[in-house]
Design a protein around this motif. Structure first.
Motif, PDB file in Angstrom:
ATOM      1  N   ARG A 240     -48.262  38.523   0.437  1.00 11.32           N
ATOM      2  CA  ARG A 240     -47.008  38.393  -0.303  1.00 11.32           C
ATOM      3  C   ARG A 240     -46.435  39.790  -0.517  1.00 11.32           C
ATOM      4  O   ARG A 240     -47.158  40.703  -0.921  1.00 11.32           O
ATOM      5  CB  ARG A 240     -47.288  37.731  -1.644  1.00 11.32           C
ATOM      6  CG  ARG A 240     -46.063  37.371  -2.459  1.00 11.32           C
ATOM      7  CD  ARG A 240     -45.585  35.995  -2.144  1.00 11.32           C
ATOM      8  NE  ARG A 240     -44.562  35.555  -3.109  1.00 11.32           N
ATOM      9  CZ  ARG A 240     -43.632  34.667  -2.825  1.00 11.32           C
ATOM     10  NH1 ARG A 240     -43.587  34.120  -1.629  1.00 11.32           N
ATOM     11  NH2 ARG A 240     -42.752  34.313  -3.736  1.00 11.32           N
ATOM     12  N   TYR A 244     -41.618  37.704  -0.812  1.00  6.99           N
ATOM     13  CA  TYR A 244     -41.570  37.077   0.511  1.00  6.99           C
ATOM     14  C   TYR A 244     -42.998  36.879   1.013  1.00  6.99           C
ATOM     15  O   TYR A 244     -43.908  37.640   0.670  1.00  6.99           O
ATOM     16  CB  TYR A 244     -40.815  37.962   1.509  1.00  6.99           C
ATOM     17  CG  TYR A 244     -39.352  38.156   1.220  1.00  6.99           C
ATOM     18  CD1 TYR A 244     -38.376  37.460   1.940  1.00  6.99           C
ATOM     19  CD2 TYR A 244     -38.925  39.045   0.236  1.00  6.99           C
ATOM     20  CE1 TYR A 244     -37.018  37.651   1.685  1.00  6.99           C
ATOM     21  CE2 TYR A 244     -37.574  39.234  -0.032  1.00  6.99           C
ATOM     22  CZ  TYR A 244     -36.628  38.543   0.689  1.00  6.99           C
ATOM     23  OH  TYR A 244     -35.292  38.725   0.440  1.00  6.99           O
ATOM     24  N   ASP A 245     -43.191  35.871   1.855  1.00 10.58           N
ATOM     25  CA  ASP A 245     -44.479  35.666   2.525  1.00 10.58           C
ATOM     26  C   ASP A 245     -44.402  36.256   3.924  1.00 10.58           C
ATOM     27  O   ASP A 245     -43.476  35.944   4.678  1.00 10.58           O
ATOM     28  CB  ASP A 245     -44.809  34.174   2.601  1.00 10.58           C
ATOM     29  CG  ASP A 245     -45.032  33.569   1.233  1.00 10.58           C
ATOM     30  OD1 ASP A 245     -45.928  34.048   0.517  1.00 10.58           O
ATOM     31  OD2 ASP A 245     -44.291  32.634   0.866  1.00 10.58           O
ATOM     32  N   VAL A 410     -41.482  36.888   8.574  1.00  5.79           N
ATOM     33  CA  VAL A 410     -41.299  36.877   7.125  1.00  5.79           C
ATOM     34  C   VAL A 410     -40.684  35.549   6.718  1.00  5.79           C
ATOM     35  O   VAL A 410     -39.727  35.081   7.346  1.00  5.79           O
ATOM     36  CB  VAL A 410     -40.377  38.033   6.682  1.00  5.79           C
ATOM     37  CG1 VAL A 410     -40.121  37.966   5.181  1.00  5.79           C
ATOM     38  CG2 VAL A 410     -40.987  39.379   7.053  1.00  5.79           C
ATOM     39  N   LYS A 412     -39.049  33.221   3.441  1.00  5.14           N
ATOM     40  CA  LYS A 412     -38.451  33.209   2.107  1.00  5.14           C
ATOM     41  C   LYS A 412     -38.312  31.767   1.655  1.00  5.14           C
ATOM     42  O   LYS A 412     -37.723  30.951   2.376  1.00  5.14           O
ATOM     43  CB  LYS A 412     -37.076  33.891   2.124  1.00  5.14           C
ATOM     44  CG  LYS A 412     -36.387  33.941   0.754  1.00  5.14           C
ATOM     45  CD  LYS A 412     -35.069  34.699   0.838  1.00  5.14           C
ATOM     46  CE  LYS A 412     -34.314  34.691  -0.483  1.00  5.14           C
ATOM     47  NZ  LYS A 412     -35.065  35.336  -1.563  1.00  5.14           N
ATOM     48  N   ASP A 413     -38.896  31.449   0.529  1.00  2.63           N
ATOM     49  CA  ASP A 413     -38.832  30.089  -0.030  1.00  2.63           C
ATOM     50  C   ASP A 413     -39.306  29.041   0.980  1.00  2.63           C
ATOM     51  O   ASP A 413     -38.710  27.961   1.121  1.00  2.63           O
ATOM     52  CB  ASP A 413     -37.410  29.766  -0.491  1.00  2.63           C
ATOM     53  CG  ASP A 413     -36.923  30.724  -1.581  1.00  2.63           C
ATOM     54  OD1 ASP A 413     -37.763  31.193  -2.367  1.00  2.63           O
ATOM     55  OD2 ASP A 413     -35.709  31.009  -1.606  1.00  2.63           O
ATOM     56  N   TYR A 417     -37.491  33.778   7.517  1.00  6.58           N
ATOM     57  CA  TYR A 417     -36.394  34.669   7.159  1.00  6.58           C
ATOM     58  C   TYR A 417     -36.144  35.703   8.261  1.00  6.58           C
ATOM     59  O   TYR A 417     -35.004  35.995   8.604  1.00  6.58           O
ATOM     60  CB  TYR A 417     -36.743  35.369   5.848  1.00  6.58           C
ATOM     61  CG  TYR A 417     -35.746  36.412   5.397  1.00  6.58           C
ATOM     62  CD1 TYR A 417     -34.582  36.041   4.747  1.00  6.58           C
ATOM     63  CD2 TYR A 417     -35.989  37.776   5.597  1.00  6.58           C
ATOM     64  CE1 TYR A 417     -33.660  36.992   4.320  1.00  6.58           C
ATOM     65  CE2 TYR A 417     -35.079  38.740   5.176  1.00  6.58           C
ATOM     66  CZ  TYR A 417     -33.919  38.347   4.538  1.00  6.58           C
ATOM     67  OH  TYR A 417     -33.014  39.298   4.115  1.00  6.58           O
ATOM     68  N   LEU A 440     -36.070  44.532   3.358  1.00  2.00           N
ATOM     69  CA  LEU A 440     -36.362  43.923   2.061  1.00  2.00           C
ATOM     70  C   LEU A 440     -36.198  44.884   0.890  1.00  2.00           C
ATOM     71  O   LEU A 440     -35.751  44.478  -0.189  1.00  2.00           O
ATOM     72  CB  LEU A 440     -37.785  43.346   2.058  1.00  2.00           C
ATOM     73  CG  LEU A 440     -38.103  42.288   3.117  1.00  2.00           C
ATOM     74  CD1 LEU A 440     -39.457  41.663   2.846  1.00  2.00           C
ATOM     75  CD2 LEU A 440     -37.033  41.220   3.185  1.00  2.00           C
TER      76      LEU A 440
END
Length: 530
Positions: A240, A244-245, A410, A412-413, A417, A440
């Motif tokens: 993380r 973001y993951d 990457v 996002k939610d 992304y 980012l």
């Protein structure tokens, strides 16, 4: 500084690759209704013809694939294994694994079988359609680009030492020049056979010719090595960062190093005012050195050794050691030199499927060995194995070498992304981190992030020790401050090829209704959308 090219924006699909002809071919596949995987295979096969110094069907591949329908991320390991008759004792006379030539080609090429698995699960268009551009360019000829001409000249002695390589890349002993026509008829036929008979043709039939050519020159791979090889699906690894993951490939890929660098940086407060400042560069350098120490201690084929991934990727590890590394620029790590010629392909299609494909021959032109019967240029990935029995990457039959190849995505939610990656061995985790932080942390678009000044810590072939290079577009006051901290910074021109050639695609989402693509001016790639 104004960008060399605009960020590419489009609504229905995007491709970013390391060569303009490959990007164009892959975009046609998207327009024809192909899945992002289809476009990636098309780009990869085309790159193997138009940029053979970096990639080809004689090399390896790693994939990250997001499927919008199932909302799942898959990872694919297309890294080849060491021949099953090959041991440390095979190199007793040499004392080292040769870097070039037939005896450096000791791992099975894994890329083509990775195409098979990816296409079987996600592909929509027939393989023949995906390979048609590469077959055409190999048979009709492709213009030698400026980069290719330079690489041929740089490697002319290695290419001349192999009859097959010399017959393709040299004109009566002379290096092909920019604008000459490069013909590869044997490779065209092999690609056509793969298109018509399927990817396993490479391992069952083409391999006979490859092995015969190698064995005639004291090579060590067997036909059984090819027939027994299969690429495999694996579980991606992640961390993380700033909400973001971030996903990478597991070992033997060095993807874990990229995630560890982010874990280190996650504890450093960076604002937009820190972009290209000494604080950013110092934190970046120390994060790289710290992560590379753990990488080189553990990275190998996980089937042959236990790798404590959960501990290495635990953010607590970085938190425990961050202050000590940030407090002393003299803390360092000496990397083993590695190859640097790779290519990365980013693709996103209209449905939101996304692919990050990294493919490589390891060195420029790999082993510099071309089988005349198939036109296949073979990788030398196995030359990175160690002969030291105590080394984690010691050579062993059936083992995959620790690999510099890594592919980043990457989220996002819960949705992709950005897909991003680069060419270059030691460069890959560093350039990938540069892209992530600039997008980012500093709010750049992907093209601006790609063109921003980079640093490189580590060793390339020919370096006697690790170096710290910073491109000359970095602010002079930042470079002066780094030297005052004790960093042995060398400035190099911009754009500098040793910094890698990156590609990235940022997907549509709440942040924008358009895909956003970028490609590196340090190479010959472009991002194209529609």
């Amino acid at each position: 500084m104004r960008n060399t090219r605009p960020v590419c924006m489009a609504e229905r699909g995007m491709v970013a690759s390391a060569h303009y002809l490959a990007s164009s071919a892959a975009l046609d596949i998207l327009k024809a209704g192909g899945h992002a995987v289809d476009a990636a295979i098309c780009a990869a096969s085309t790159l193997g013809v138009v940029a053979p110094q970096m990639v080809g069907i004689g090399g390896d591949a790693f994939w990250l694939i997001y499927d919008a329908r199932s909302k799942t991320l898959s990872a694919l390991n297309g890294s080849g294994q060491c021949g099953r008759e090959i041991t440390r004792e095979c190199f007793a006379d040499e004392g080292v694994i040769p870097q070039r030539g037939p005896r450096s080609a000791i791992t099975v090429p894994g890329a083509v079988d990775s195409w098979r698995l990816a296409h079987a699960r996600f592909g929509r268009l027939p393989m023949a359609q995906l390979l048609e551009p590469s077959i055409h360019y190999a048979r009709a000829g492709v213009p030698v680009s400026g980069d290719l001409a330079q690489w041929i000249q740089d490697d002319i002695a290695h290419l001349a030492a192999d009859p097959g390589a010399a017959s393709v890349f040299l004109d009566g002993g002379r290096a092909w020049q920019t604008g000459d026509r490069l013909l590869q008829p044997a490779l065209a036929q092999t690609l056509e056979n793969i298109a018509q008979r399927g990817p396993r043709h490479f391992y069952d039939d083409a391999a006979r010719s490859i092995v015969h050519y190698l064995r005639d020159r004291a090579g060590l791979l067997s036909h059984a090595d090819f027939q027994q090889y299969q690429a495999c699906w694996v579980d991606p690894i992640s961390t993380r960062y700033r909400g973001y993951d971030v996903f990478q490939l597991p070992p033997p890929s060095q993807g874990m190093a990229g995630l560890m660098i982010l874990n280190f940086l996650s504890g450093v407060r960076l604002s937009r005012d820190d972009a290209d400042g000494a604080k950013y560069y110092h934190s970046f350098i120390q994060a790289v050195k710290w992560a590379f120490g753990y990488r080189d201690r553990y990275l190998t084929d996980p089937a042959f050794a236990s790798i404590p991934l959960s501990r290495l990727l635990d953010r607590a590890l970085a938190a425990q050691e961050r202050d000590r590394w940030l407090g002393d620029a003299r803390l360092t790590h000496q990397s083993r030199p590695s190859g640097s010629d790779t290519t990365f392909i980013s693709v996103a299609d209209a449905e939101g499927n996304a692919v990050g494909l990294v493919q490589s021959l390891y060195y420029d032109f790999g082993a510099c060995v071309v089988d005349p019967g198939t036109g296949v240029l073979l990788q030398n990935r196995g030359s990175f194995f160690s002969l030291d029995p105590a080394h984690p990457n010691v050579i062993a039959p059936g083992k995959q070498s620790a690999s510099t190849l890594m592919s980043g995505m990457v989220f996002k939610d819960g949705a992709p992304y950005m897909v991003y990656g680069t060419q270059g061995g030691e460069v890959q985790p560093q350039t990938q981190t540069s892209l992530i932080t600039r997008v980012l942390d500093f709010g750049m678009d992907v093209q601006t992030a790609i063109e921003a000044p980079r640093l490189l810590y580590g060793r390339s072939w020919g370096d006697s020790a690790s170096k710290l290079l910073v491109e000359s577009t970095a602010p002079g006051e930042a470079v002066t401050a780094l030297r005052a901290m004790g960093h042995p910074v060398e400035t190099v021109g911009w754009p500098h090829m040793r910094m890698g050639t990156a590609q990235a695609v940022r997907l549509r989402g709440a942040w924008s209704p358009f895909f956003e693509g970028g490609a590196d001016p340090r190479g010959e790639g472009v991002a194209l959308g529609y």
